[in-house]
Design a protein around this motif. Structure first.
Motif, short mmCIF file in Angstrom:
data_model
loop_
_atom_site.label_atom_id
_atom_site.label_comp_id
_atom_site.label_asym_id
_atom_site.label_seq_id
_atom_site.Cartn_x
_atom_site.Cartn_y
_atom_site.Cartn_z
N THR A 29 0.84 -1.20 0.00
CA THR A 29 0.00 0.00 0.00
C THR A 29 0.87 1.25 0.00
N ASP A 30 1.91 1.26 0.85
CA ASP A 30 2.82 2.40 0.91
C ASP A 30 3.56 2.58 -0.41
N LEU A 31 3.97 1.49 -1.04
CA LEU A 31 4.68 1.59 -2.32
C LEU A 31 3.78 2.08 -3.44
N ILE A 32 2.51 1.69 -3.42
CA ILE A 32 1.57 2.19 -4.42
C ILE A 32 1.39 3.69 -4.26
N GLU A 33 1.29 4.15 -3.02
CA GLU A 33 1.18 5.59 -2.76
C GLU A 33 2.44 6.31 -3.20
N LEU A 34 3.59 5.74 -2.93
CA LEU A 34 4.85 6.33 -3.37
C LEU A 34 4.92 6.42 -4.89
N GLN A 35 4.47 5.38 -5.55
CA GLN A 35 4.45 5.39 -7.02
C GLN A 35 3.58 6.53 -7.53
N LYS A 36 2.41 6.72 -6.95
CA LYS A 36 1.52 7.82 -7.36
C LYS A 36 2.20 9.16 -7.18
N GLN A 37 2.88 9.34 -6.06
CA GLN A 37 3.57 10.60 -5.80
C GLN A 37 4.68 10.83 -6.81
N LEU A 38 5.43 9.79 -7.13
CA LEU A 38 6.52 9.93 -8.10
C LEU A 38 6.01 10.21 -9.51
N VAL A 39 4.91 9.57 -9.90
CA VAL A 39 4.32 9.82 -11.21
C VAL A 39 3.86 11.28 -11.28
#
Length: 139
Positions: free
Chosen positions: A97-107
């Motif tokens: 879940t944290d990595l998915i959120e991080l991916q969204k932030q990076l995108v």
């Protein structure tokens, strides 16, 4: 009997890794040769491979320590093993879940700089700087 380099090679790790697991108490201290070389047996190799498999599954040293303690007591019920793995699964889910959120932030951050510009005008660098400043102000 295996010397430390042979043990490490058979387990697919470095000598320092073997020493680290010994220092952490995950591997028992080996016998010593007359020349004071460490001498490991097959049980050390088996235990080291077990530890490495756990680490490949992102288990912490404490989790591995608990699993080894349970493994060393084969007469016990494996319910505690299941509980430990269930807790680890929950932790992995949180990480996902944290990595998915991080991916969204990076995108989103990447979208802020869609062409080559000077670094002064870089949306990514400015976005990161602005985010840091905003976080500092709110603390």
């Amino acid at each position: 009997m295996l010397r430390i380099g042979e043990l490490a090679k058979r387990a697919g790790c470095r000598v320092q890794t073997v020493r680290f697991y010994e220092a952490e108490g995950l591997l028992s201290e080996p016998a010593r040769s007359e020349g004071n070389f460490r001498l490991y047996d097959e049980s050390h190799l088996e235990r080291l491979l077990f530890i490495r498999r756990c680490r490949c599954r992102d288990m912490t040293l404490d989790e591995i320590r608990s699993l080894l303690a349970l493994r060393d007591r084969p007469e016990l019920d494996c319910g505690k093993v299941n509980d430990l793995v269930d807790a680890h699964i929950a932790q992995v889910r949180r990480k996902i879940t944290d990595l998915i959120e991080l991916q969204k932030q990076l995108v989103e951050l990447r979208r802020s700089c869609d062409s080559a510009r000077s670094t002064r005008e870089c949306g990514i660098l400015n976005g990161l700087a602005d985010e840091f400043i905003a976080r500092e102000i709110h603390q």
